[in-house]
Structures are given as structure tokens and as C-alpha cells.
Design a protein around this motif. Structure first.
Motif, short mmCIF file in Angstrom:
data_model
loop_
_atom_site.label_atom_id
_atom_site.label_comp_id
_atom_site.label_asym_id
_atom_site.label_seq_id
_atom_site.Cartn_x
_atom_site.Cartn_y
_atom_site.Cartn_z
N VAL A 3 -8.17 -2.40 16.60
CA VAL A 3 -6.78 -2.21 16.18
C VAL A 3 -6.78 -1.96 14.68
N GLU A 4 -6.10 -0.90 14.29
CA GLU A 4 -6.04 -0.56 12.88
C GLU A 4 -5.11 -1.52 12.15
N SER A 5 -5.53 -1.98 10.98
CA SER A 5 -4.71 -2.92 10.23
C SER A 5 -3.65 -2.17 9.44
N VAL A 6 -2.47 -2.78 9.35
CA VAL A 6 -1.35 -2.19 8.64
C VAL A 6 -0.93 -3.16 7.55
N THR A 7 -0.72 -2.66 6.35
CA THR A 7 -0.27 -3.51 5.25
C THR A 7 1.07 -3.02 4.72
N ILE A 8 1.82 -3.95 4.21
CA ILE A 8 3.13 -3.62 3.63
C ILE A 8 2.92 -3.33 2.15
N SER A 9 3.65 -2.39 1.64
CA SER A 9 3.57 -2.02 0.23
C SER A 9 3.71 -3.26 -0.66
N SER A 10 3.02 -3.29 -1.79
CA SER A 10 3.01 -4.48 -2.64
C SER A 10 4.37 -4.80 -3.24
N GLY A 11 5.23 -3.82 -3.40
CA GLY A 11 6.55 -4.07 -3.98
C GLY A 11 7.60 -4.46 -2.96
N LEU A 12 7.20 -4.68 -1.73
CA LEU A 12 8.15 -4.92 -0.65
C LEU A 12 7.86 -6.27 -0.03
N ASP A 13 8.85 -7.16 -0.02
CA ASP A 13 8.63 -8.45 0.63
C ASP A 13 9.05 -8.37 2.10
N ALA A 14 8.71 -9.39 2.86
CA ALA A 14 8.95 -9.37 4.30
C ALA A 14 10.43 -9.29 4.64
N GLU A 15 11.27 -9.95 3.86
CA GLU A 15 12.70 -9.96 4.16
C GLU A 15 13.32 -8.58 3.99
N SER A 16 12.95 -7.87 2.93
CA SER A 16 13.50 -6.53 2.74
C SER A 16 12.93 -5.55 3.76
N ALA A 17 11.67 -5.75 4.17
CA ALA A 17 11.08 -4.89 5.21
C ALA A 17 11.82 -5.11 6.53
N TYR A 18 12.10 -6.38 6.84
CA TYR A 18 12.84 -6.70 8.06
C TYR A 18 14.24 -6.09 8.00
N GLY A 19 14.89 -6.17 6.84
CA GLY A 19 16.22 -5.59 6.67
C GLY A 19 16.21 -4.09 6.84
N SER A 20 15.17 -3.43 6.33
CA SER A 20 15.07 -1.98 6.49
C SER A 20 14.90 -1.59 7.95
N ILE A 21 14.04 -2.32 8.65
CA ILE A 21 13.81 -2.04 10.07
C ILE A 21 15.08 -2.28 10.87
N LEU A 22 15.77 -3.39 10.56
CA LEU A 22 17.02 -3.70 11.26
C LEU A 22 18.08 -2.64 10.98
N GLY A 23 18.12 -2.12 9.75
CA GLY A 23 19.07 -1.07 9.42
C GLY A 23 18.80 0.21 10.20
N ILE A 24 17.53 0.55 10.36
CA ILE A 24 17.17 1.73 11.14
C ILE A 24 17.57 1.55 12.59
N ILE A 25 17.30 0.37 13.14
CA ILE A 25 17.66 0.08 14.53
C ILE A 25 19.17 0.16 14.73
N MET A 26 19.93 -0.39 13.79
CA MET A 26 21.39 -0.34 13.88
C MET A 26 21.90 1.10 13.81
N GLY A 27 21.29 1.92 12.96
CA GLY A 27 21.67 3.32 12.86
C GLY A 27 21.41 4.08 14.15
N VAL A 28 20.24 3.84 14.72
CA VAL A 28 19.90 4.50 15.99
C VAL A 28 20.84 4.02 17.10
N ALA A 29 21.13 2.72 17.13
CA ALA A 29 22.04 2.18 18.16
C ALA A 29 23.43 2.82 18.03
N THR A 30 23.88 3.03 16.81
CA THR A 30 25.19 3.64 16.60
C THR A 30 25.22 5.08 17.12
#
Length: 84
Positions: A3-30
């Protein structure tokens, strides 16, 4: 299998990454909800034209399902599950 490892950009914390993903999901749902809502309304119009009670019920269920998806962000904000 490796399994290929995935890392989050150093300037991005987990909470903002989660918020970005949730925003994309909400946009698609709309957008998907809007398409389902329109399709349900078209189905309802055809069911009225053909006078088919079972088709009217299915069309209304589809319409309300689409409406819930379109309003999902507002519903979750009102319930206090997500922030504004």
C-alpha cells in the motif's frame, strides 16, 4: 500487495484537511441532490399526466430525498453537527 503511503502537506493540519474533505462532500451532495430533485419533479409531472398513484409516490420520495440532499449543509448546521 504493498500500500502506497500518503502524507498530508506540512502546512495543513488534520482539522483543516477534514474540513476541506467535508466541504467537498457537501458540495457534491448539493449538486447530486439538485439533480435528484429535478428528476423527481419530472417524474411527478409524468405520473400526474398518466394518473399512476404508485409512480406519484415514488416521484415524491425521490423529490424529498433530493430536497434533503440539497439542504444537507443547513440541516447539519442547524443540528449543531458542523459549524457555519
Amino acid at each position: 500487495m504493498e500500500v502506497e503511503s500518503v502524507t498530508i502537506s506540512s502546512g495543513l493540519d488534520a482539522e483543516s484537511a477534514y474540513g476541506s474533505i467535508l466541504g467537498i462532500i457537501m458540495g457534491v451532495a448539493t449538486w447530486v441532490g439538485g439533480a435528484i430533485l429535478i428528476w423527481g419533479l419530472v417524474m411527478f409531472g409524468l405520473a400526474i399526466k398518466n394518473d399512476e398513484p404508485e409512480s406519484k409516490q415514488k416521484a415524491l420520495m425521490c423529490t424529498f430525498g433530493g430536497l434533503v440532499l440539497v439542504c444537507l449543509r443547513t440541516i447539519l448546521q442547524t443540528a449543531g453537527i458542523i459549524g457555519g
